[in-house]
Scaffold this motif. Structure first.
Motif, PDB file in Angstrom:
ATOM      1  N   LEU A 163      41.947  43.140  43.766  1.00 39.03           N
ATOM      2  CA  LEU A 163      42.385  44.516  43.517  1.00 39.03           C
ATOM      3  C   LEU A 163      42.971  44.665  42.118  1.00 39.03           C
ATOM      4  CD1 LEU A 163      44.048  45.890  46.766  1.00 39.03           C
ATOM      5  CD2 LEU A 163      42.241  46.945  45.434  1.00 39.03           C
ATOM      6  N   TYR A 164      43.774  43.709  41.721  1.00 41.84           N
ATOM      7  CA  TYR A 164      44.373  43.761  40.387  1.00 41.84           C
ATOM      8  C   TYR A 164      43.281  43.780  39.312  1.00 41.84           C
ATOM      9  CZ  TYR A 164      46.881  42.333  36.204  1.00 41.84           C
ATOM     10  OH  TYR A 164      47.383  42.280  34.929  1.00 41.84           O
ATOM     11  N   ASN A 165      42.345  42.839  39.425  1.00 39.38           N
ATOM     12  CA  ASN A 165      41.267  42.761  38.439  1.00 39.38           C
ATOM     13  C   ASN A 165      40.316  43.951  38.537  1.00 39.38           C
ATOM     14  OD1 ASN A 165      42.136  40.333  37.270  1.00 39.38           O
ATOM     15  ND2 ASN A 165      41.185  39.157  38.906  1.00 39.38           N
ATOM     16  N   ALA A 166      40.080  44.438  39.734  1.00 40.45           N
ATOM     17  CA  ALA A 166      39.189  45.582  39.921  1.00 40.45           C
ATOM     18  C   ALA A 166      39.798  46.840  39.306  1.00 40.45           C
ATOM     19  CB  ALA A 166      38.911  45.794  41.407  1.00 40.45           C
ATOM     20  N   ARG A 167      41.094  47.022  39.477  1.00 43.37           N
ATOM     21  CA  ARG A 167      41.758  48.184  38.878  1.00 43.37           C
ATOM     22  C   ARG A 167      41.666  48.136  37.355  1.00 43.37           C
ATOM     23  NH1 ARG A 167      46.549  46.932  42.199  1.00 43.37           N
ATOM     24  NH2 ARG A 167      46.136  47.862  44.216  1.00 43.37           N
ATOM     25  N   LYS A 168      41.879  46.940  36.779  1.00 45.16           N
ATOM     26  CA  LYS A 168      41.768  46.808  35.323  1.00 45.16           C
ATOM     27  C   LYS A 168      40.351  47.128  34.858  1.00 45.16           C
ATOM     28  CE  LYS A 168      43.132  42.941  33.635  1.00 45.16           C
ATOM     29  NZ  LYS A 168      43.647  41.612  33.298  1.00 45.16           N
ATOM     30  N   ALA A 169      39.359  46.607  35.574  1.00 42.38           N
ATOM     31  CA  ALA A 169      37.960  46.857  35.203  1.00 42.38           C
ATOM     32  C   ALA A 169      37.617  48.334  35.357  1.00 42.38           C
ATOM     33  CB  ALA A 169      37.028  46.002  36.053  1.00 42.38           C
ATOM     34  N   LEU A 170      38.109  48.962  36.413  1.00 42.66           N
ATOM     35  CA  LEU A 170      37.853  50.384  36.636  1.00 42.66           C
ATOM     36  C   LEU A 170      38.516  51.218  35.542  1.00 42.66           C
ATOM     37  CD1 LEU A 170      36.618  52.595  38.384  1.00 42.66           C
ATOM     38  CD2 LEU A 170      38.703  52.563  39.759  1.00 42.66           C
TER      39      LEU A 170
END
Length: 184
Positions: A163-170
């Motif tokens: 989730l942390y990495n996905a939010r940054k990528a998003l």
């Protein structure tokens, strides 16, 4: 609300309207989740159909260790994983590589009502599949990190990291398009 459990119990007791309620309630959300898992709309449709067929024919026991929705999405993901494995073994040429399905955008537009959610969905589609899945489960479907972990077969800590990495990528993806991440 019991998250579908009473509808399923009514179906098991012989009331077919319980299954109709489950299909109406969960079909679209399950379809969009499985589309992010399979990366193919028609495969996801088949898997959703197989999920409800499994409930209707095999009538698996719901033990209540998780929410009904978590249990249903886990069944759907397992069916999709089986379908992907079978497809890899017997794949020649996919018709989906040569045609587009207009139903996909129609479903997304009806399910994701506002323009902002549609733009968000398109930005999510450009992310890695595991990022798409965890974002979809937690934000669109409202699953907790623990429930998302059960559905995806990962640990809660793995989900938190994803989730942390996905939010940054998003955020990066949305900024490329000129959208403000904070407003979403």
């Amino acid at each position: 609300m019991d998250n579908g459990e009473s509808s399923y119990r009514r179906f098991l007791a012989g009331d077919d309207s319980g299954m109709a309620e489950l299909v109406r309630e969960y079909r679209d959300g399950l379809l969009l989740y499985l589309r992010s898992y399979t990366a193919n709309f028609s495969t996801a449709e088949d898997c959703v159909q197989d999920t409800f067929i499994k409930l209707a024919v095999k009538k698996p026991k719901f033990n209540g260790k998780s929410s009904f929705k978590t249990w249903l999405y886990t069944i759907g993901r397992n069916i999709a994983a089986d379908h992907i494995r079978r497809d890899r073994r017997s794949r020649n040429v996919s018709l989906d590589d040569y045609s587009t399905l207009s139903d996909e955008t129609d479903l997304e537009q009806s399910y994701l009502m506002t323009e902002q959610k549609i733009n968000l969905r398109h930005a999510m589609c450009r992310l890695r599949e595991d990022y798409q899945q965890v974002l979809y489960l937690t934000y669109f479907e409202g699953f907790s990190n623990e429930e998302a972990a059960k559905i995806t077969g990962r640990s809660r800590k793995q989900i938190e990291n994803l989730l942390y990495n996905a939010r940054k990528a998003l955020k990066t993806e949305l900024e490329k398009e000129g959208f403000s991440y904070e407003n979403i």
